[in-house]
Scaffold this active site. Structure first.
Site, short mmCIF file in Angstrom:
data_model
loop_
_atom_site.label_atom_id
_atom_site.label_comp_id
_atom_site.label_asym_id
_atom_site.label_seq_id
_atom_site.Cartn_x
_atom_site.Cartn_y
_atom_site.Cartn_z
N ASN A 84 0.84 -1.22 0.00
CA ASN A 84 0.00 0.00 0.00
C ASN A 84 0.87 1.26 0.00
O ASN A 84 0.74 2.14 0.84
CB ASN A 84 -0.97 0.00 1.20
CG ASN A 84 -0.27 -0.05 2.54
OD1 ASN A 84 0.82 -0.60 2.65
ND2 ASN A 84 -0.89 0.51 3.56
N ASP A 250 3.82 -5.53 11.75
CA ASP A 250 3.01 -4.54 11.03
C ASP A 250 3.67 -3.17 11.16
O ASP A 250 3.01 -2.16 11.46
CB ASP A 250 1.56 -4.50 11.50
CG ASP A 250 0.65 -3.76 10.51
OD1 ASP A 250 1.16 -3.31 9.46
OD2 ASP A 250 -0.55 -3.64 10.77
N GLY A 265 -0.69 3.38 12.84
CA GLY A 265 0.49 2.52 12.71
C GLY A 265 1.51 2.67 13.82
O GLY A 265 1.63 3.73 14.45
O1 DOR Z 1 -2.07 0.63 11.54
C1 DOR Z 1 -1.93 0.28 10.38
N1 DOR Z 1 -1.09 0.92 9.54
N2 DOR Z 1 -2.65 -0.74 9.95
C2 DOR Z 1 -2.66 -1.09 8.65
O2 DOR Z 1 -3.34 -2.02 8.30
C3 DOR Z 1 -1.92 -0.30 7.64
C4 DOR Z 1 -0.79 0.38 8.26
C5 DOR Z 1 -0.18 1.43 7.37
O3 DOR Z 1 0.14 1.15 6.22
O4 DOR Z 1 0.00 2.57 7.83
ZN ZN Z 2 -3.45 -4.28 7.87
ZN ZN Z 3 0.01 -3.59 7.65
#
Ligand code: DOR
Ligand code: ZN
Ligand code: ZN
Length: 383
Positions: A84, A250, A265
């Site tokens: 992404n 993550d 995130g």
């Molecule tokens: O907290 C998150 N950040 N969850 C996600 O699924 C995507 C990720 C991001 O790309 O910032």
């Molecule tokens: Zn995710």
């Molecule tokens: Zn992720």
């Protein structure tokens, strides 16, 4: 040829071992009777299966260079990168561009994923061979949401799928995985209900992961999925290594300004292994569960997906050495990641990563990257 006499963490506890490395591989592992340095502990082949290394147009958040340095400093020999990005990894050309970016800039080994969220990316998915096709079924960073009605077309490709989803999407994914025999990896489970559904329907084609923030954090933090309740957290710890296969960070780096504005995130690739070791040292997890969720299950998953990874006689020489003789307070200002913030700031850690080895060579030693530190894509298993 290198040899080390060292304590190794195994599922049966700590074992004094003589490790012989040659040609990038472990050529022998033998019990060792002599003296070893009690402050050094070898942790086999940690790979962080879920990182967002940004780059492309978001170099202010992270680059492949800084992300991969952070991975090595966190004891990970390799990472699996999420698509992404801006622009997203959604066609063959961008996928190849991502691979050459990693080939040029990554200090650690890596695997690359591809994103499907519309008809065009679904068509392009036929042309590429990523580790996973990543699908978002709900809102998170990047807004690349696939209409659930298109999921079946994707499962028909029989390429491994990693799913960021709510409970209903997970049920649908499980149904389709069973119908088409497609591997399904559920990202960041965070509730008791999800684990219960997985416990009921999981088979060898279905795996799942949990993040350290869903295991350790009890106060709120901007992240997707949201931080778990106490009930969920306790349940996740109990499921580790059995229903929940692996721990992955993550790692989702953001600038401090974006975090202040509520970006989702955790900057986690540097802290996953030290946090999990601390849980082990404090007896919140057994050596058996630790080894399963930190390397054995990652090795099994990758082998199922046709990649060679995992520390064993004849396997790749990937490992971290922890200094377990000193305690440290978690300090995000010392991160190699550009995202120098952490919800774990100030936590006491019972170890620090002193070395990270990749393919039989030390890539990271006492805070510095060596001349060997040059990443490669984890190759297809030739067998
Ligand atoms: O907290 C998150 N950040 N969850 C996600 O699924 C995507 C990720 C991001 O790309 O910032
Ligand atoms: Zn995710
Ligand atoms: Zn992720």
């Amino acid at each position: 040829m290198d040899s080390l006499n060292i304590n190794i963490l195994t599922h049966g506890g700590i074992k004094k071992t003589s490790v012989l490395l040659s040609g990038g591989n472990v050529s022998a592992l033998e019990p060792f009777d002599g003296r070893v340095d009690g402050s050094r502990l070898l942790i086999p082949s940690f790979i962080d299966m879920h990182v967002h290394f940004r780059d492309f147009e978001q170099k202010g958040k992270e680059t492949v260079g800084t992300g991969s340095m952070a991975a090595l400093a966190g004891g990970a020999s390799a990472v699996c990168d999420m698509p992404n990005t801006v622009p997203p990894v959604d066609d063959k050309e961008t996928y190849e561009r991502r691979r050459s970016l990693f080939s040029n800039d990554s200090l650690c080994d890596y695997l690359i994923n591809f994103c499907v969220y519309d008809d065009a990316s679904l068509e392009e998915a036929r042309l590429v061979d990523p580790l996973f096709i990543k699908v978002f079924l709900e809102e998170t960073t990047g807004s690349l949401i696939l209409d659930e009605r298109k999921l079946e077309e994707l499962f028909k490709l029989r390429k491994p799928i990693a799913l960021h989803t709510h409970l209903e999407g997970m049920r649908e994914g499980i149904k389709l995985s069973k119908r088409y025999g497609t591997h399904l990896h559920i990202c960041h489970v965070s509730t008791k209900e999800e684990v219960e559904v997985l416990a009921r329907y999981k088979d060898e084609n279905i795996t799942c992961e949990v993040t350290p923030h869903h295991l350790f954090l009890s106060s709120d933090y901007d992240v997707k999925p949201p931080i778990s309740s106490e009930r969920d957290r306790r349940y996740l710890w109990g499921a580790l290594g059995n229903i929940v296969d692996i721990v992955a960070s993550d790692h989702a780096p953001h600038t401090s300004e974006d975090k202040e504005r509520g970006a989702y995130g955790v900057s986690g690739v540097e802290t996953t292994l030290p946090l999990m070791y601390t849980a082990l040292n404090r007896k919140n997890i057994t050596a058996e569960a630790f080894c399963k969720c930190m390397h054995l299950n990652q090795g099994a998953l990758l082998s199922r997906l046709g990649r060679r990874f995992g520390f064993k006689a004849g396997g790749r020489g990937d490992f971290a050495v922890l200094d377990v003789g000193s305690k440290a307070l978690l300090d995000p200002s010392s991160f190699f990641s550009k995202a120098k913030h952490s919800p774990f700031k100030g936590m006491e850690l019972d170890a620090r990563v002193s070395e990270t080895w990749v393919r039989g060579r030390p890539f990271f030693v006492d805070g510095k990257f060596t001349e060997y530190a040059k990443g490669r894509e984890i190759e297809k298993d030739s067998i």
